[in-house]
Design an enzyme around this catalytic site. Structure first.
Site, PDB file in Angstrom:
ATOM      1  N   ARG A   1      -0.936  -9.135   2.500  1.00  0.00           N
ATOM      2  CA  ARG A   1      -0.983  -8.281   1.155  1.00  0.00           C
ATOM      3  C   ARG A   1      -0.598  -9.180   0.035  1.00  0.00           C
ATOM      4  NH1 ARG A   1       2.224  -3.528   1.511  1.00  0.00           N
ATOM      5  NH2 ARG A   1       0.419  -2.980   2.629  1.00  0.00           N
TER       6      ARG A   1
ATOM      7  N   CYS B   1      20.615  -8.555  -5.886  1.00  0.00           N
ATOM      8  CA  CYS B   1      19.368  -9.084  -5.419  1.00  0.00           C
ATOM      9  C   CYS B   1      18.316 -10.176  -6.527  1.00  0.00           C
ATOM     10  CB  CYS B   1      18.080  -8.843  -5.073  1.00  0.00           C
ATOM     11  SG  CYS B   1      18.357  -7.739  -3.453  1.00  0.00           S
TER      12      CYS B   1
ATOM     13  N   CYS C   1      16.179  -9.269  -9.157  1.00  0.00           N
ATOM     14  CA  CYS C   1      15.649  -7.809  -9.381  1.00  0.00           C
ATOM     15  C   CYS C   1      16.083  -6.573 -10.935  1.00  0.00           C
ATOM     16  CB  CYS C   1      15.811  -6.745  -8.316  1.00  0.00           C
ATOM     17  SG  CYS C   1      15.847  -4.907  -8.134  1.00  0.00           S
TER      18      CYS C   1
ATOM     19  N   CYS D   1       3.781   4.773   3.179  1.00  0.00           N
ATOM     20  CA  CYS D   1       5.039   4.345   3.551  1.00  0.00           C
ATOM     21  C   CYS D   1       6.494   3.975   2.556  1.00  0.00           C
ATOM     22  CB  CYS D   1       4.169   2.275   3.071  1.00  0.00           C
ATOM     23  SG  CYS D   1       5.897   1.338   3.507  1.00  0.00           S
TER      24      CYS D   1
ATOM     25  N   CYS E   1      21.132  -0.102  -9.125  1.00  0.00           N
ATOM     26  CA  CYS E   1      20.986  -0.300  -7.487  1.00  0.00           C
ATOM     27  C   CYS E   1      22.143  -1.179  -7.163  1.00  0.00           C
ATOM     28  CB  CYS E   1      19.709  -0.453  -7.069  1.00  0.00           C
ATOM     29  SG  CYS E   1      20.097  -1.470  -5.365  1.00  0.00           S
TER      30      CYS E   1
ATOM     31  N   CYS F   1       2.994   4.755  -1.323  1.00  0.00           N
ATOM     32  CA  CYS F   1       4.182   3.621  -1.083  1.00  0.00           C
ATOM     33  C   CYS F   1       5.057   3.958  -1.501  1.00  0.00           C
ATOM     34  CB  CYS F   1       3.692   1.619  -0.523  1.00  0.00           C
ATOM     35  SG  CYS F   1       2.824   1.341   0.141  1.00  0.00           S
TER      36      CYS F   1
ATOM     37  N   CYS G   1       6.086  -2.889   7.758  1.00  0.00           N
ATOM     38  CA  CYS G   1       5.646  -3.728   6.949  1.00  0.00           C
ATOM     39  C   CYS G   1       7.016  -4.454   6.403  1.00  0.00           C
ATOM     40  CB  CYS G   1       5.536  -2.938   5.709  1.00  0.00           C
ATOM     41  SG  CYS G   1       5.001  -3.596   4.077  1.00  0.00           S
TER      42      CYS G   1
HETATM   43  S1  SF4 Z   1      15.385  -5.424  -4.991  1.00  0.00           S
HETATM   44 FE1  SF4 Z   1      16.725  -4.377  -6.295  1.00  0.00          FE
HETATM   45  S2  SF4 Z   1      16.661  -1.809  -5.885  1.00  0.00           S
HETATM   46 FE2  SF4 Z   1      15.727  -3.442  -3.403  1.00  0.00          FE
HETATM   47  S3  SF4 Z   1      17.906  -3.783  -2.961  1.00  0.00           S
HETATM   48 FE3  SF4 Z   1      17.686  -5.578  -3.931  1.00  0.00          FE
HETATM   49  S4  SF4 Z   1      18.812  -4.505  -5.924  1.00  0.00           S
HETATM   50 FE4  SF4 Z   1      17.964  -2.769  -4.968  1.00  0.00          FE
END
Ligand code: SF4
Length: 338
Positions: free
Chosen positions: A280, A77, A80, A148, A73, A117, A208
């Site tokens: 949740r 974040c 993550c 979801c 990705c 999901c 959600c």
């Molecule tokens: S949480 Fe992870 S998978 Fe989702 S947008 Fe952020 S970096 Fe990408």
């Protein structure tokens, strides 16, 4: 006083000090902070009152989350392991084939889940991705499960296409309070998230949205996150509250661990401020002591992620969850259609 007199004396229940929130209540962050400050028994009592107003407190929704496209990705974040910005050992994979998703959904249904999901590690899906995901949604719906998706940011057209494919819920978390957000993510801003949620809401799909706590934020910032969610008009139908799962290689690895009672408080405050939402208990549950999970149910959690991998018969996580629910006298919510 005799024993008999004790047994017949009326029990004095504590009355709530403030009225329970209705779906129209708007919350100031200071009021939410005041809830956080309450003695825990009082906070749990208020959460219980709110919970019983709208739900059977003995029922828990079981939702299964499957990653249909893992890793690679471009977002950053800070929590993550799927971000390309961090070296966490997660390999990027292609999107799962329809047959494999069907198998996972069948296994989830077999294990008692009612919501399925599907998550994909994208900043935003391409139009061709939406076509493929629409096929997956139709497959999941044909099994009688609620569907979801969490796919990143959506355009108006994409949101409509997902709705037309039969998607029931779209997940897009706010993650944290607006003032904390920039410390965690730099590749998109808070408004992008709010815009996607608004696009989803406009189609009539259920929203959600929740967040992650334990990322080093203050209690005021936790209250700020809950305020953002509770003041949406309307507030989300489903509110996942995640505890940070610390993954080596991500910037948030090594963050001071959150006091478990603060997690319980956050669940209770979410329940009080969003009384009709499914709250949740989400990421972080794998390592959460069962006593703390029980307190979360007392605090108004009424949905869990159940089986965090492709499910196979005898998945020990699923069996442990079933045993815990049984010990607590809780029952899975059944909503399966044809
Ligand atoms: S949480 Fe992870 S998978 Fe989702 S947008 Fe952020 S970096 Fe990408």
């Amino acid at each position: 006083m005799t024993d008999t007199a004790c047994a017949t004396a009326p029990i004095q229940f504590h009355k709530p000090l403030a009225p329970i929130a209705t779906p129209d209540t708007r919350w100031a962050v200071a009021d939410i902070e005041a809830l956080f400050e309450l003695p825990l028994p009082e906070l749990l009592y208020r959460a219980q009152v709110a919970h019983r107003e709208h739900f059977n407190p003995a029922e828990v929704e079981l939702a299964t989350l499957v990653s249909i496209k893992t890793g690679g990705c471009p977002e950053d974040c800070g929590y993550c392991p799927q971000s390309v910005h961090y070296d966490t050992g997660v390999e990027a994979s292609k999107m799962m084939e329809v047959g494999a998703v069907r198998e996972a959904a069948l296994a989830a249904r077999e294990a008692g889940a009612t919501r399925f999901c599907m998550g994909a590690a994208w900043r935003a899906p391409k139009d061709r991705d939406i076509e493929k995901v629409s096929t997956l949604i139709r497959e999941v719906k044909s099994l009688g499960l609620e569907a979801c998706c969490t796919l990143g940011m959506l355009t108006d057209t994409q949101a409509v296409q997902l709705k037309e494919a039969g998607l029931d819920y779209y997940n897009h978390n706010l993650d944290t309070a607006p003032e904390t957000y920039g410390k965690i993510i730099s590749t998109r801003d808070y408004q992008d998230r709010l815009d996607t949620l608004e696009r989803v809401r406009r189609t009539g799909m259920s929203v959600c949205s929740g967040g992650i706590i334990g990322m080093g934020e203050s209690r005021a910032e936790r209250a700020g996150l809950i305020g953002q969610l509770a003041n949406m008009d309307p507030y989300p139908d489903s509110v996942p509250i995640n505890e940070l799962v610390q993954v080596e290689g991500t910037p948030l690895h090594g963050t001071d661990k959150l006091d478990p009672f603060e997690f319980v408080r956050t669940i209770a405050v979410a329940r009080i401020t969003m009384p009709k939402a499914r709250v949740r208990l989400s990421a972080g549950r794998q390592t959460m002591p069962e006593g703390v999970q029980a307190l979360c149910f007392l605090a108004g959690a009424n949905s869990i992620f159940y089986g965090d991998k492709l499910l196979t018969t005898g998945n020990p996580d699923v069996e442990r969850d079933r045993a815990l629910l049984k010990r607590l006298g809780l029952k899975p919510r059944h909503v399966l259609g044809g």
